[in-house]
Motif scaffolding. Sequence first.
Motif, PDB file in Angstrom:
ATOM      1  N   ASP A 148     -18.929 -30.614  65.291  1.00  0.00           N
ATOM      2  CA  ASP A 148     -19.886 -29.737  65.965  1.00  0.00           C
ATOM      3  C   ASP A 148     -21.154 -30.464  66.401  1.00  0.00           C
ATOM      4  OD1 ASP A 148     -20.869 -30.175  63.435  1.00  0.00           O
ATOM      5  OD2 ASP A 148     -21.375 -28.076  63.027  1.00  0.00           O
ATOM      6  N   SER A 149     -21.122 -31.807  66.465  1.00  0.00           N
ATOM      7  CA  SER A 149     -22.298 -32.550  66.933  1.00  0.00           C
ATOM      8  C   SER A 149     -22.531 -32.270  68.411  1.00  0.00           C
ATOM      9  CB  SER A 149     -22.113 -34.050  66.711  1.00  0.00           C
ATOM     10  OG  SER A 149     -21.113 -34.574  67.587  1.00  0.00           O
ATOM     11  N   ALA A 150     -23.753 -32.521  68.858  1.00  0.00           N
ATOM     12  CA  ALA A 150     -24.071 -32.330  70.273  1.00  0.00           C
ATOM     13  C   ALA A 150     -23.205 -33.225  71.152  1.00  0.00           C
ATOM     14  CB  ALA A 150     -25.554 -32.624  70.508  1.00  0.00           C
ATOM     15  N   LEU A 151     -22.911 -34.428  70.674  1.00  0.00           N
ATOM     16  CA  LEU A 151     -22.057 -35.339  71.432  1.00  0.00           C
ATOM     17  C   LEU A 151     -20.655 -34.765  71.613  1.00  0.00           C
ATOM     18  CD1 LEU A 151     -21.516 -38.116  72.732  1.00  0.00           C
ATOM     19  CD2 LEU A 151     -20.917 -38.951  70.459  1.00  0.00           C
ATOM     20  N   MET A 152     -20.069 -34.247  70.549  1.00  0.00           N
ATOM     21  CA  MET A 152     -18.724 -33.696  70.639  1.00  0.00           C
ATOM     22  C   MET A 152     -18.705 -32.421  71.495  1.00  0.00           C
ATOM     23  SD  MET A 152     -16.980 -35.928  69.160  1.00  0.00           S
ATOM     24  CE  MET A 152     -15.367 -35.173  68.876  1.00  0.00           C
ATOM     25  N   ARG A 153     -19.802 -31.687  71.474  1.00  0.00           N
ATOM     26  CA  ARG A 153     -19.899 -30.503  72.344  1.00  0.00           C
ATOM     27  C   ARG A 153     -19.899 -30.923  73.813  1.00  0.00           C
ATOM     28  NH1 ARG A 153     -24.575 -28.064  73.753  1.00  0.00           N
ATOM     29  NH2 ARG A 153     -25.715 -29.081  72.040  1.00  0.00           N
ATOM     30  N   LEU A 154     -20.624 -32.001  74.118  1.00  0.00           N
ATOM     31  CA  LEU A 154     -20.635 -32.514  75.490  1.00  0.00           C
ATOM     32  C   LEU A 154     -19.252 -33.031  75.879  1.00  0.00           C
ATOM     33  CD1 LEU A 154     -22.046 -33.412  78.099  1.00  0.00           C
ATOM     34  CD2 LEU A 154     -22.743 -35.505  76.908  1.00  0.00           C
ATOM     35  N   ASN A 155     -18.595 -33.741  74.967  1.00  0.00           N
ATOM     36  CA  ASN A 155     -17.271 -34.266  75.267  1.00  0.00           C
ATOM     37  C   ASN A 155     -16.260 -33.151  75.542  1.00  0.00           C
ATOM     38  OD1 ASN A 155     -17.938 -36.982  75.134  1.00  0.00           O
ATOM     39  ND2 ASN A 155     -17.424 -37.179  72.971  1.00  0.00           N
ATOM     40  N   ALA A 156     -16.422 -32.032  74.862  1.00  0.00           N
ATOM     41  CA  ALA A 156     -15.486 -30.916  75.027  1.00  0.00           C
ATOM     42  C   ALA A 156     -15.778 -30.071  76.264  1.00  0.00           C
ATOM     43  CB  ALA A 156     -15.515 -30.028  73.781  1.00  0.00           C
ATOM     44  N   ALA A 157     -16.940 -30.231  76.855  1.00  0.00           N
ATOM     45  CA  ALA A 157     -17.332 -29.394  77.992  1.00  0.00           C
ATOM     46  C   ALA A 157     -16.496 -29.734  79.229  1.00  0.00           C
ATOM     47  CB  ALA A 157     -18.812 -29.589  78.297  1.00  0.00           C
ATOM     48  N   PRO A 158     -16.200 -28.731  80.066  1.00  0.00           N
ATOM     49  CA  PRO A 158     -15.446 -28.983  81.296  1.00  0.00           C
ATOM     50  C   PRO A 158     -16.246 -29.845  82.285  1.00  0.00           C
ATOM     51  CG  PRO A 158     -15.503 -26.627  80.755  1.00  0.00           C
ATOM     52  CD  PRO A 158     -16.508 -27.295  79.880  1.00  0.00           C
ATOM     53  N   VAL A 159     -15.524 -30.559  83.130  1.00  0.00           N
ATOM     54  CA  VAL A 159     -16.159 -31.320  84.197  1.00  0.00           C
ATOM     55  C   VAL A 159     -16.914 -30.352  85.111  1.00  0.00           C
ATOM     56  CG1 VAL A 159     -15.733 -32.747  86.247  1.00  0.00           C
ATOM     57  CG2 VAL A 159     -14.446 -33.154  84.133  1.00  0.00           C
ATOM     58  N   GLY A 160     -18.151 -30.721  85.483  1.00  0.00           N
ATOM     59  CA  GLY A 160     -18.953 -29.905  86.381  1.00  0.00           C
ATOM     60  C   GLY A 160     -19.855 -28.907  85.694  1.00  0.00           C
ATOM     61  N   GLU A 161     -19.749 -28.765  84.371  1.00  0.00           N
ATOM     62  CA  GLU A 161     -20.592 -27.809  83.639  1.00  0.00           C
ATOM     63  C   GLU A 161     -21.831 -28.510  83.095  1.00  0.00           C
ATOM     64  OE1 GLU A 161     -20.087 -25.825  79.341  1.00  0.00           O
ATOM     65  OE2 GLU A 161     -18.778 -24.928  80.839  1.00  0.00           O
ATOM     66  N   TRP A 162     -22.998 -27.918  83.334  1.00  0.00           N
ATOM     67  CA  TRP A 162     -24.239 -28.460  82.789  1.00  0.00           C
ATOM     68  C   TRP A 162     -24.365 -28.071  81.317  1.00  0.00           C
ATOM     69  CZ3 TRP A 162     -27.430 -31.886  85.063  1.00  0.00           C
ATOM     70  CH2 TRP A 162     -27.270 -32.100  86.433  1.00  0.00           C
ATOM     71  N   VAL A 163     -24.625 -29.068  80.471  1.00  0.00           N
ATOM     72  CA  VAL A 163     -24.678 -28.862  79.023  1.00  0.00           C
ATOM     73  C   VAL A 163     -26.082 -29.170  78.515  1.00  0.00           C
ATOM     74  CG1 VAL A 163     -23.730 -29.554  76.792  1.00  0.00           C
ATOM     75  CG2 VAL A 163     -22.247 -29.509  78.819  1.00  0.00           C
ATOM     76  N   ALA A 164     -26.675 -28.229  77.766  1.00  0.00           N
ATOM     77  CA  ALA A 164     -27.998 -28.449  77.181  1.00  0.00           C
ATOM     78  C   ALA A 164     -27.874 -29.390  75.994  1.00  0.00           C
ATOM     79  CB  ALA A 164     -28.610 -27.124  76.747  1.00  0.00           C
ATOM     80  N   LEU A 165     -28.741 -30.412  75.949  1.00  0.00           N
ATOM     81  CA  LEU A 165     -28.710 -31.395  74.873  1.00  0.00           C
ATOM     82  C   LEU A 165     -30.113 -31.622  74.320  1.00  0.00           C
ATOM     83  CD1 LEU A 165     -26.344 -34.138  76.364  1.00  0.00           C
ATOM     84  CD2 LEU A 165     -25.768 -32.427  74.639  1.00  0.00           C
ATOM     85  N   PRO A 166     -30.218 -32.045  73.052  1.00  0.00           N
ATOM     86  CA  PRO A 166     -31.541 -32.363  72.485  1.00  0.00           C
ATOM     87  C   PRO A 166     -32.179 -33.541  73.233  1.00  0.00           C
ATOM     88  CG  PRO A 166     -29.854 -32.214  70.773  1.00  0.00           C
ATOM     89  CD  PRO A 166     -29.131 -32.222  72.075  1.00  0.00           C
ATOM     90  N   ALA A 167     -33.496 -33.524  73.290  1.00  0.00           N
ATOM     91  CA  ALA A 167     -34.221 -34.578  74.004  1.00  0.00           C
ATOM     92  C   ALA A 167     -33.885 -35.985  73.493  1.00  0.00           C
ATOM     93  CB  ALA A 167     -35.722 -34.317  73.930  1.00  0.00           C
ATOM     94  N   PRO A 168     -33.777 -36.213  72.155  1.00  0.00           N
ATOM     95  CA  PRO A 168     -33.433 -37.564  71.707  1.00  0.00           C
ATOM     96  C   PRO A 168     -32.093 -38.051  72.245  1.00  0.00           C
ATOM     97  CG  PRO A 168     -34.301 -36.275  69.880  1.00  0.00           C
ATOM     98  CD  PRO A 168     -34.093 -35.332  71.006  1.00  0.00           C
ATOM     99  N   MET A 169     -31.106 -37.178  72.320  1.00  0.00           N
ATOM    100  CA  MET A 169     -29.802 -37.581  72.825  1.00  0.00           C
ATOM    101  C   MET A 169     -29.863 -37.893  74.315  1.00  0.00           C
ATOM    102  SD  MET A 169     -26.157 -35.765  72.210  1.00  0.00           S
ATOM    103  CE  MET A 169     -24.727 -36.240  73.167  1.00  0.00           C
TER     104      MET A 169
END
Length: 318
Positions: free
Chosen positions: A56-77
């Motif tokens: 459930d890390s932010a990185l794994m959430r981004l990896n799981a997101a569909p192509v073309g979808e904007w994903v909110a991420l923490p500023a440090p990442m």
Amino acid sequence: MLKMSTDPMRHALNGATMGTRWSALFYADVDPAPVQAALQAAVGAVDAQMSTWTPDSALMRLNAAPVGEWVALPAPMLEVIAMGLEVGRASEGAFDICMGDVVTAWGFGPDRADAAQIRASLAVSRDPAGAALELDRAAGYVCKHAAVTLDLNGIAKGYGVDCLTDTLAEFGISAGLLGIDGEMRALGLRPNGTPWTIAVEAPDREQRAPFSVLALENAAVATSGDYRHWVEVQGRHLSHTMDPRRGAPLMTSPASVTVVARNCALADAWATALMVLGAQGGTILAQEQGLDALFLVRDEPAGLRGIPVGSLFAGKEE
């Protein structure tokens, strides 16, 4: 020698993070307990955001997101991704944060190596990470324009060291030596006014021993090598460092590359990039970028040979 009451107290703190240990050495008249807690929280936040081992890390959430979808991420990442793309562009793709599928296929992630995944990753035609990712840092979003899998292990530990350094400064501590595994950052000077000394490790799979010693003030150092993490294929050791040009582990490389930079995240990323480029190409790029670097090369039958770049490593060639 007697310790005078005006001498600052020596503190050596450490804790678990990212599958290894962080450390902090400093001299100050402070209660170490809240410092320990803050340092642990700082690296814990980096690990929670950027780990490939936490589903459930932010990185794994981004990896799981569909192509073309904007994903909110923490500023440090977002900062780490931006730095990774910066080094990727400057190294012409030698450092690539979109190699997560390759890392996983070869068994350097949470799962075992998978022959089918290896064949699939070798067959992929890859675009530069900069073409696959779009960042909106002001709004805090990232969009993938291709089906890529991010892996930040080549820069996240270095960034964690920078977070340790920033946390120490928040307590008014202006000097210290911070580290995660082999990534280190020196803040200020030791109490006696001398720089912090850091060993450059000899690339030996059997034991840890120094090859040379650096004296650093307000600088960071990171090493990438073929001797800590590897897989054995048909009797051959293959480094955990991936070659983006092949979509596979490096076949030939220096034994290690050590880089000194202004912060540890950049030192970490550049050490990987120069490792991928090799002693010849890496030396040229390090000179063009004004980097201080030391390439250690195994030469038969002479043994280990050092190739220094920059004034910090003058005299390190052996």
